[in-house]
Structures are given as structure tokens and as C-alpha cells.
Design a protein around this motif. Sequence first.
Motif, PDB file in Angstrom:
ATOM      1  N   ARG A  93      -5.389 -12.332 -12.693  1.00 39.96           N
ATOM      2  CA  ARG A  93      -6.291 -13.140 -11.886  1.00 39.96           C
ATOM      3  C   ARG A  93      -5.564 -14.053 -10.912  1.00 39.96           C
ATOM      4  O   ARG A  93      -6.129 -14.445  -9.887  1.00 39.96           O
ATOM      5  N   SER A  94      -4.334 -14.404 -11.233  1.00 39.66           N
ATOM      6  CA  SER A  94      -3.558 -15.306 -10.397  1.00 39.66           C
ATOM      7  C   SER A  94      -2.765 -14.590  -9.314  1.00 39.66           C
ATOM      8  O   SER A  94      -2.120 -15.241  -8.493  1.00 39.66           O
ATOM      9  N   GLY A  95      -2.773 -13.270  -9.337  1.00 38.64           N
ATOM     10  CA  GLY A  95      -2.066 -12.508  -8.331  1.00 38.64           C
ATOM     11  C   GLY A  95      -0.745 -11.936  -8.782  1.00 38.64           C
ATOM     12  O   GLY A  95      -0.127 -11.160  -8.033  1.00 38.64           O
ATOM     13  N   GLY A  96      -0.286 -12.296  -9.972  1.00 40.76           N
ATOM     14  CA  GLY A  96       0.921 -11.715 -10.502  1.00 40.76           C
ATOM     15  C   GLY A  96       0.659 -10.320 -11.036  1.00 40.76           C
ATOM     16  O   GLY A  96      -0.409 -10.043 -11.583  1.00 40.76           O
ATOM     17  N   GLY A  97       1.616  -9.446 -10.889  1.00 47.00           N
ATOM     18  CA  GLY A  97       1.415  -8.079 -11.319  1.00 47.00           C
ATOM     19  C   GLY A  97       2.695  -7.389 -11.713  1.00 47.00           C
ATOM     20  O   GLY A  97       3.792  -7.945 -11.613  1.00 47.00           O
ATOM     21  N   ASP A  98       2.542  -6.164 -12.168  1.00 45.72           N
ATOM     22  CA  ASP A  98       3.672  -5.349 -12.564  1.00 45.72           C
ATOM     23  C   ASP A  98       3.331  -3.898 -12.277  1.00 45.72           C
ATOM     24  O   ASP A  98       2.176  -3.559 -12.007  1.00 45.72           O
ATOM     25  N   SER A  99       4.327  -3.047 -12.327  1.00 42.33           N
ATOM     26  CA  SER A  99       4.135  -1.635 -12.055  1.00 42.33           C
ATOM     27  C   SER A  99       4.989  -0.798 -12.987  1.00 42.33           C
ATOM     28  O   SER A  99       5.952  -1.289 -13.586  1.00 42.33           O
ATOM     29  N   ALA A 100       4.634   0.471 -13.097  1.00 40.44           N
ATOM     30  CA  ALA A 100       5.390   1.390 -13.928  1.00 40.44           C
ATOM     31  C   ALA A 100       6.770   1.646 -13.338  1.00 40.44           C
ATOM     32  O   ALA A 100       6.971   1.557 -12.123  1.00 40.44           O
TER      33      ALA A 100
ATOM     34  N   LYS B 125       8.139   1.574  -9.441  1.00 43.00           N
ATOM     35  CA  LYS B 125       8.681   0.256  -9.147  1.00 43.00           C
ATOM     36  C   LYS B 125       9.611   0.307  -7.944  1.00 43.00           C
ATOM     37  O   LYS B 125      10.480   1.174  -7.836  1.00 43.00           O
ATOM     38  N   GLY B 126       9.400  -0.640  -7.048  1.00 39.21           N
ATOM     39  CA  GLY B 126      10.176  -0.680  -5.823  1.00 39.21           C
ATOM     40  C   GLY B 126       9.566   0.105  -4.691  1.00 39.21           C
ATOM     41  O   GLY B 126       9.992  -0.043  -3.535  1.00 39.21           O
ATOM     42  N   ARG B 127       8.588   0.936  -4.993  1.00 39.13           N
ATOM     43  CA  ARG B 127       7.909   1.733  -3.976  1.00 39.13           C
ATOM     44  C   ARG B 127       6.438   1.353  -3.819  1.00 39.13           C
ATOM     45  O   ARG B 127       5.916   1.372  -2.710  1.00 39.13           O
ATOM     46  N   PHE B 128       5.782   1.040  -4.931  1.00 39.40           N
ATOM     47  CA  PHE B 128       4.361   0.699  -4.913  1.00 39.40           C
ATOM     48  C   PHE B 128       4.183  -0.789  -5.168  1.00 39.40           C
ATOM     49  O   PHE B 128       4.901  -1.386  -5.977  1.00 39.40           O
TER      50      PHE B 128
ATOM     51  N   LEU C  21      -3.424  -0.812  -3.431  1.00 40.30           N
ATOM     52  CA  LEU C  21      -2.170  -0.245  -3.883  1.00 40.30           C
ATOM     53  C   LEU C  21      -1.432   0.272  -2.660  1.00 40.30           C
ATOM     54  O   LEU C  21      -1.819   1.292  -2.085  1.00 40.30           O
ATOM     55  N   GLN C  22      -0.399  -0.445  -2.263  1.00 41.65           N
ATOM     56  CA  GLN C  22       0.443  -0.010  -1.159  1.00 41.65           C
ATOM     57  C   GLN C  22       1.505   0.925  -1.703  1.00 41.65           C
ATOM     58  O   GLN C  22       2.281   0.543  -2.578  1.00 41.65           O
ATOM     59  N   MET C  23       1.540   2.135  -1.198  1.00 37.72           N
ATOM     60  CA  MET C  23       2.446   3.164  -1.688  1.00 37.72           C
ATOM     61  C   MET C  23       3.392   3.560  -0.567  1.00 37.72           C
ATOM     62  O   MET C  23       2.964   4.097   0.458  1.00 37.72           O
ATOM     63  N   ASN C  24       4.666   3.311  -0.763  1.00 33.25           N
ATOM     64  CA  ASN C  24       5.697   3.651   0.204  1.00 33.25           C
ATOM     65  C   ASN C  24       6.653   4.670  -0.399  1.00 33.25           C
ATOM     66  O   ASN C  24       6.730   4.835  -1.607  1.00 33.25           O
ATOM     67  N   SER C  25       7.413   5.327   0.464  1.00 31.25           N
ATOM     68  CA  SER C  25       8.401   6.316   0.031  1.00 31.25           C
ATOM     69  C   SER C  25       7.799   7.310  -0.946  1.00 31.25           C
ATOM     70  O   SER C  25       8.354   7.586  -2.012  1.00 31.25           O
ATOM     71  N   LEU C  26       6.675   7.859  -0.584  1.00 33.40           N
ATOM     72  CA  LEU C  26       5.952   8.748  -1.481  1.00 33.40           C
ATOM     73  C   LEU C  26       6.732  10.023  -1.763  1.00 33.40           C
ATOM     74  O   LEU C  26       7.433  10.555  -0.896  1.00 33.40           O
TER      75      LEU C  26
END
Length: 122
Positions: A53-60, A64-67, A80-85
Motif C-alpha cells: 500500500r505504501s508503494g514498496g515492492g519486490d519482484s521474482a 529482477k532488474g528488468r521489470f 508492470l514496466q517490462m524492459n529487456s524482454l
Amino acid sequence: QVQLVESGGRLVQAGGSLRLSCAASGRPFSDYVMGWFRQAPGKDREFVAAINRSGGGDSADSVKGRFTISRDNAKSTVYLQMNSLKPEDTAVYFCAAKFGGYSDSEEFYDYWGRGTQVTVSS
């Protein structure tokens, strides 16, 4: 109840970028932790990223480093911003919402969208 609608999925070449959106309605968006999951052909659904709810997040680790996950509470939308697909990112991407604290486990999410297809070509 909450209704979630994903959008933004399409065919993209490897190395390209996409931004997926998930619009929520029915309840105050700020009440929920939001997550993104994906399901590739022949595989189980897996965690991609989540945001509290505060805007903090994590990714698999696989993304990681791309999304990057983000949310705009004023617009009741999670992104979900996805780069270097990569071709292995090809999947149906689902957004989900849950009450309570942060979680990367799909079994704890209460509401789900229908998904949006992302296809990454070589």
C-alpha cells in the motif's frame, strides 16, 4: 468486491519493452496489496512482482532488474514496466489484489483479472 482488468499485452521482439496496466474498480484501490503473476504455456502460474500500500515492492529473481511494478492510487491502476524482454517472458500476465500485508503467494490473493497475453519473439 473488486474487478480487475489488465491491458497492454502484445507481441514484442526480444529486447523490447512493454508496460502492462491493471485497472481496478469496486473498492478503494488503496486498500489492497497488488500483484502480478504470469502463466506460460504448459507451466504453473508464477509470481512476478507485488507492491504494498505504501508503494514498496519486490519482484521474482527471473525478472529482477528488468521489470518494475508501480501503482497510481489516484487512478486505481497498477503497472508492470517490462524492459529487456526475453522469449521466456512469454505468458499470460494476471494482476491480482489482496487484503492485508504483502505476499508473493498466489493463494493469498483475493481478486484476479482475466489476464493479458504477452508474446516475445526471438
